[in-house]
Design a protein around this motif. Sequence first.
Motif, PDB file in Angstrom:
ATOM      1  N   ASP A 176       0.859  -1.189   0.000  1.00 52.60           N
ATOM      2  CA  ASP A 176       0.000   0.000   0.000  1.00 52.60           C
ATOM      3  C   ASP A 176       0.893   1.235   0.000  1.00 52.60           C
ATOM      4  O   ASP A 176       1.519   1.571   1.005  1.00 52.60           O
ATOM      5  CB  ASP A 176      -0.908   0.000   1.229  1.00 52.60           C
ATOM      6  CG  ASP A 176      -2.088   0.962   1.073  1.00 52.60           C
ATOM      7  OD1 ASP A 176      -2.112   1.727   0.095  1.00 52.60           O
ATOM      8  OD2 ASP A 176      -2.981   0.938   1.940  1.00 52.60           O
ATOM      9  N   ARG A 229      -3.196   7.985  -2.754  1.00 49.84           N
ATOM     10  CA  ARG A 229      -3.095   6.535  -2.606  1.00 49.84           C
ATOM     11  C   ARG A 229      -3.166   5.870  -3.974  1.00 49.84           C
ATOM     12  O   ARG A 229      -4.158   5.973  -4.690  1.00 49.84           O
ATOM     13  CB  ARG A 229      -4.223   6.035  -1.709  1.00 49.84           C
ATOM     14  CG  ARG A 229      -4.026   4.624  -1.154  1.00 49.84           C
ATOM     15  CD  ARG A 229      -5.221   4.227  -0.333  1.00 49.84           C
ATOM     16  NE  ARG A 229      -5.015   3.004   0.411  1.00 49.84           N
ATOM     17  CZ  ARG A 229      -6.001   2.208   0.800  1.00 49.84           C
ATOM     18  NH1 ARG A 229      -7.249   2.526   0.507  1.00 49.84           N
ATOM     19  NH2 ARG A 229      -5.754   1.109   1.486  1.00 49.84           N
ATOM     20  N   VAL A 243      -3.480   2.825  -5.071  1.00 48.71           N
ATOM     21  CA  VAL A 243      -4.395   1.722  -5.340  1.00 48.71           C
ATOM     22  C   VAL A 243      -5.765   2.197  -5.798  1.00 48.71           C
ATOM     23  O   VAL A 243      -6.453   1.514  -6.531  1.00 48.71           O
ATOM     24  CB  VAL A 243      -4.521   0.799  -4.106  1.00 48.71           C
ATOM     25  CG1 VAL A 243      -5.271   1.490  -2.981  1.00 48.71           C
ATOM     26  CG2 VAL A 243      -5.195  -0.503  -4.472  1.00 48.71           C
ATOM     27  N   GLY A 293      -8.160  -1.558  -2.019  1.00 44.80           N
ATOM     28  CA  GLY A 293      -6.977  -1.589  -1.174  1.00 44.80           C
ATOM     29  C   GLY A 293      -7.232  -2.012   0.252  1.00 44.80           C
ATOM     30  O   GLY A 293      -6.288  -2.231   1.014  1.00 44.80           O
ATOM     31  N   LEU A 353      -5.680  -5.420   1.398  1.00 46.48           N
ATOM     32  CA  LEU A 353      -4.234  -5.607   1.373  1.00 46.48           C
ATOM     33  C   LEU A 353      -3.735  -6.055   2.752  1.00 46.48           C
ATOM     34  O   LEU A 353      -4.302  -5.654   3.777  1.00 46.48           O
ATOM     35  CB  LEU A 353      -3.539  -4.303   0.971  1.00 46.48           C
ATOM     36  CG  LEU A 353      -3.747  -3.832  -0.474  1.00 46.48           C
ATOM     37  CD1 LEU A 353      -3.111  -2.464  -0.670  1.00 46.48           C
ATOM     38  CD2 LEU A 353      -3.192  -4.831  -1.478  1.00 46.48           C
ATOM     39  N   VAL A 358      -3.852  -3.955   6.220  1.00 42.66           N
ATOM     40  CA  VAL A 358      -4.743  -2.805   6.067  1.00 42.66           C
ATOM     41  C   VAL A 358      -6.134  -3.080   6.628  1.00 42.66           C
ATOM     42  O   VAL A 358      -6.719  -2.238   7.317  1.00 42.66           O
ATOM     43  CB  VAL A 358      -4.841  -2.379   4.586  1.00 42.66           C
ATOM     44  CG1 VAL A 358      -5.870  -1.270   4.411  1.00 42.66           C
ATOM     45  CG2 VAL A 358      -3.485  -1.921   4.070  1.00 42.66           C
ATOM     46  N   ASN A 401      -9.160   5.726   4.931  1.00 45.35           N
ATOM     47  CA  ASN A 401      -9.264   5.603   3.481  1.00 45.35           C
ATOM     48  C   ASN A 401     -10.688   5.329   3.025  1.00 45.35           C
ATOM     49  O   ASN A 401     -11.051   5.672   1.895  1.00 45.35           O
ATOM     50  CB  ASN A 401      -8.309   4.521   2.978  1.00 45.35           C
ATOM     51  CG  ASN A 401      -6.895   5.042   2.843  1.00 45.35           C
ATOM     52  OD1 ASN A 401      -6.598   5.856   1.974  1.00 45.35           O
ATOM     53  ND2 ASN A 401      -6.010   4.603   3.735  1.00 45.35           N
TER      54      ASN A 401
END
Length: 323
Positions: A127, A153, A155, A261, A264, A267, A276
């Motif tokens: 990430d 970010r 992703v 993401g 991941l 995360v 996020n």
Amino acid sequence: MHNINSMMYTGAVPWHGLGKKLDHVATAAEAIQAAGLDWKVSKVPMFLKDGRQVPSRWANLREDSQDILGTVGDVYTVLQNREAFSFFDAIVGLKEAIYHTAGALGLGEKVWILAKLPGQVKVTSEDVTDKFLLLTNTHDGSGAVSVMFTPIRVVCQNTLNIAMAAGSRKQKVRHTASMGLQVRNIQEGLGIVNQQFQAFEEAARALTGVQVNGEKWKAYLKDLGIIPAEATSGTIGQSRMSTRAQNIIEEVTSFFEHGKGQQLPGVRGTAWAAFNAIGEYVDYARTARGGASPLQARASSLLFGSGQALKQKAWDGAVALIA
């Protein structure tokens, strides 16, 4: 006529979904042309119907279209678009920044430049975020010139638009005669850009170490105002809240659990994922008012308005979860 097409970008389609794509890395000269920003603003006197000049009020006239972008006072000083690009080059270093997107909203009253800097921030092994600086300017007298650090970010192309520490709040320059001196001060202040991104990386990594369970997630949403303050922890999905509020909560929770993401390693279920989730919601789903189209309204909110403010609040709230 709204300048909804006077925007440019390089690489992947940006978060706002708008713009003219360039197939190569843009120089400042190329970016300003592709973004449709190669025009000037003149500060012109205003007159009443009887011919008398309006005291202490001026109109900002876009010279190519003859549109009035706003009215300003005596001390207001115009920062031309080309000057803004030159200012940006001076901040980040000539030939070091890659102009990623730039453009104008409305009739040209709001302008932005987003430049990618060398290197990346690694929150986890998979990430990562790219490093950007964002400059925003207004020609309608509604705000100052602002420069902020903006990680994106990779992703999901979420723009974070966050102040990474109390001492690194976005830099602002008022449209006055002393603007040149203030610009030089900003150039000196932003010389610590790499240290600021390092601070962001450390904070983001710390967020991955904080688990956000069901009750913590509800409390986080309540602190952001997404769950109404009068609702109790057990009222999500119940009739006490409006259908609209319930739908927003369900949408944001879906981003938290299944967003880009979020699966991941390291995360899922963390404070980093919580932050996020808000970013993805603001960038891609949140309804914004005004503008010539929903996309333009969202872009304006992200760059200049409530969307940007909500992301900052989401970051501050996530960081507060770190023990």
